[in-house]
Design an enzyme around this catalytic site. Structure first.
Site, mmCIF file in Angstrom:
data_model
loop_
_atom_site.group_PDB
_atom_site.id
_atom_site.type_symbol
_atom_site.label_atom_id
_atom_site.label_comp_id
_atom_site.label_asym_id
_atom_site.label_seq_id
_atom_site.Cartn_x
_atom_site.Cartn_y
_atom_site.Cartn_z
ATOM 1 C CG HIS A 107 7.455 112.604 58.626
ATOM 2 N ND1 HIS A 107 8.394 111.597 58.698
ATOM 3 C CD2 HIS A 107 6.337 112.038 58.098
ATOM 4 C CE1 HIS A 107 7.860 110.467 58.238
ATOM 5 N NE2 HIS A 107 6.626 110.707 57.872
ATOM 6 C CD GLU A 141 2.202 108.307 63.527
ATOM 7 O OE1 GLU A 141 1.029 108.623 63.835
ATOM 8 O OE2 GLU A 141 2.523 107.763 62.451
ATOM 9 C CB THR A 148 6.607 110.586 61.493
ATOM 10 O OG1 THR A 148 6.158 109.316 61.036
ATOM 11 C CG2 THR A 148 7.980 110.459 62.128
#
Lengths: 436, 436
Positions: free
Chosen positions: B145, B212, B366
């Site tokens: 990410h 998440e 994330t």
């Protein structure tokens, strides 16, 4: 905004004689709030209002028989350890209690005999945080600080293009906020020297303070609702002094791309007293920008809340070193230099629907003035640690040493108004705790 | 780390028949915690443990006469609306209650008749946040990410030099965290197109979710104390699913130099159920780095907590659009790809003396996997909005539209262990509220 009323009359005096001395921070025109108890006692903390060198115990005042109606309801909301219930009541309740306290603490008031029993000397008191701080947000409103610090972290790009459009802010740590008297170990962490290939771990070598103003939210807003710029003043309960401790070497290595974290969250310290927004009415200041500065977007301007949106609040900072009793003044600045107003911070914070709650703390960011000597941090005063700052007691500092205490004081002073003070915030750096 | 014990035995079944179906998220090996009450009732919220399609009402269980000693004390700490008192009790209490619940909910247990009266169907329940979240911290632990987003925000410098040394984190907003079922208006704010000379104001045009994992702190630490990497697992109460909503256009304009603020604080949503760290013991995963990656500093490695510090937790994300009942899967990823472990996040967070409190929420950042299709946000899946994502129902998305719901689910599955699930977190975007 609050209009001036009888509570601001500079001629008012109190039957508490110490409130009438010219140099007191707490004349009857001030009436700030804290949470206190007698030092070393097992009493419950409860709300108090400073008057001269005394504290009016608000739990006792609620039971004194002196008050009725809205002021009594407001006092009862101040009787517990946290002022949040009172802060949530909103402006009418805050004003009603202020007026009632002004009238009953005034010289000649019939309530003198009943309220004398409700006084506790400040010299015998200890304080805690005045309220439960749910969330803490720190802004960055001094353009002089932003430019000076930006030039140290990003020499090629000191003031970023968004600065004059966006009141820049970020979320801080609520759990590590303490009240004046707080001490904390020097933080450890990762740092990397510019010429090193790898970071190393150890105690912070560039520990700094930040001279800030804290703004306490009174009335909150529901998730999804906004507080417009014209409503924002009604949501501000009051102001305090705020030292937002900073570990500059940790900050430099960690802050990209998501902002400061461990460089800030080891401790932050507030003064015990909240000076109400209404008490500050005589000291609101004009809000001036350079002619070349852009007009902010409409949600940040409104009808009338920016013209006198500033506060003429003098901020002084002192360092007291371990080996000496001297309070060495290192800077004087003023909150009126802030590029963004408190109302603009609140309107911006909620424009996306973010919910504020009573007791939330909003930091102004370091309040540095236009002159280099008015800088609100050692980082600026020593130009990144390159120019040691001479102290009046003969020592010098680039950054803080173990045992140093930092003291901040604030006051508002103006012709035609009674001077009011903020008291002080003092806190002390202890040696790092390094694990074996 | 938790050792495997009788509560993890894959052969265990429950007298609650729905807990024995192969596809349930909540077999007797799971036993996750939430705060619930009957839908639409005025009952007090209280703690509950999921078992099959039922909830064991922990306030009722405390009064059932079935439990004694530490499990009873622990149940009493779960009887109020917030689980913080139970979370503060620490690992011995958590384990003792888990074992007692496993033994009494087990097929053939004598407690069946007494506890049957303590069950509430999940279909009749509503949930609130499981605890009071004092502070919320978001990390950034997926290197995939960080690299993908970095290349969009900073094409010349996607992964910053500190990434492989510092578990990057920042403070988020606690007040706007809601539980699954949350809906919120599309946020408004300032944005600036790259080619525009000035910013403009309006509803977010690049609204996104973030897949998440949330980590709940159990036992806290005092200000100035640290939690070492080898102690950190004892401070982790459990995990949940977490959607950290993000306004990408607002973020791009505001985030320099102090990080995301209004781009994130308008809403964040947790799943109702907390899967305990002990329930996850069978699914801890090896922690592998590339040979070329640097060895973290000693405070982040410790004796044994990184070797199996990961979690093999599959994370699925779905978009449900306003005009259709279809749940369109948009990604599958896994928490085992995280570059930093939960224990490393806690050790880092406290290494400077920052105090954590029971109930604090730590976001993982994330969780995008190594493959582009495993990305945990639309920003990544659509390469910054340039490549519309086709949905199974025939629609496409670059970013979220009003009326879209985002659903996240998670589960752990492994040969030799009973599959456990996380339930789901679902939340819905409402139209922006633009003031006249």
């Amino acid at each position: 905004m609050y209009a001036l009323n009888e509570t601001h009359d500079p001629a008012l005096t109190s039957w508490v004689a110490s409130a009438n001395t010219p140099d007191t921070d707490f004349p009857i025109q001030n009436l700030p709030f804290a949470s206190f108890r007698r030092q070393g006692s097992s009493e419950a903390f409860r709300g108090g209002v400073a008057i001269g060198d005394q504290i009016l115990d608000l739990a006792a005042a609620a039971n004194s028989g002196v008050f009725n109606d809205l002021p009594l309801t407001a006092l009862m909301a101040c009787a517990g350890p946290d002022l949040n219930p009172f802060m949530a009541m909103g402006r009418d309740a805050w004003s009603a209690l202020r007026l009632a306290l002004s009238q009953t603490l005034r010289a000649g008031a019939l309530a003198e005999s009943a309220l004398t029993n409700c006084l506790v000397p400040q010299a015998q008191a200890e304080y805690k945080l005045p309220c439960h701080i749910h969330d803490y947000t720190d802004f960055y409103t001094s353009i002089f600080h932003a430019t000076a610090v930006g030039s140290l972290f990003r020499p090629d790009n000191p003031l970023l293009p968004n600065y004059k459009w966006v009141p820049i802010g970020y979320h801080g740590r609520a759990s590590s906020i303490g009240v004046s008297g707080q001490s904390f170990p020097r933080p450890c962490g990762q740092t990397k020297a510019p010429d090193a290939t790898e970071p190393s771990f150890g105690p912070c070598k560039r520990l700094d303070y930040e001279v800030e103003v804290g703004i306490y939210v009174g009335k909150g807003n529901a998730l999804g609702d906004t507080v417009s710029i014209d409503e924002a003043e009604d949501h501000i309960f009051g102001l305090c002094l705020f030292n937002d401790w900073s570990a500059r070497d940790i900050q430099a290595w960690e802050y990209q791309p998501l902002g400061p974290f461990l460089a800030k969250n080891f401790a932050s310290t507030v003064s015990p007293w909240i000076i109400t927004n209404e008490a500050l009415a005589p000291f609101r200041s004009a809000f001036t920008r350079d002619a070349a500065d852009p007009q902010p977007l409409p949600y940040l301007t409104g009808d009338n809340n920016t013209a006198q949106g500033g506060y003429d609040l003098t901020l002084e900072c002192f360092i007291k070193t371990a080996g000496s009793d001297a309070e060495n003044k290192v800077s004087t600045s003023n909150f009126r230099h802030s590029y963004w107003t408190a109302a603009q911070m609140l309107a911006h914070h909620t424009v996306n629907g973010c919910n504020l709650q009573p007791g939330d703390l909003i930091g102004s960011g370091t309040q540095s003035g236009p002159d280099h000597k008015e800088a609100g941090s050692l980082l600026e005063l020593t130009r990144g640690g390159k120019e040691p700052l001479p102290l009046a007691n003969g020592e010098t500092r680039t950054f803080l040493q173990d045992g140093d205490s930092v003291i901040m004081r604030g006051h508002c002073e103006k012709a035609g108004a009674r001077r009011i003070g903020f008291g002080e915030v003092v806190s002390t750096v202890l040696p790092a705790r390094v694990r074996a």
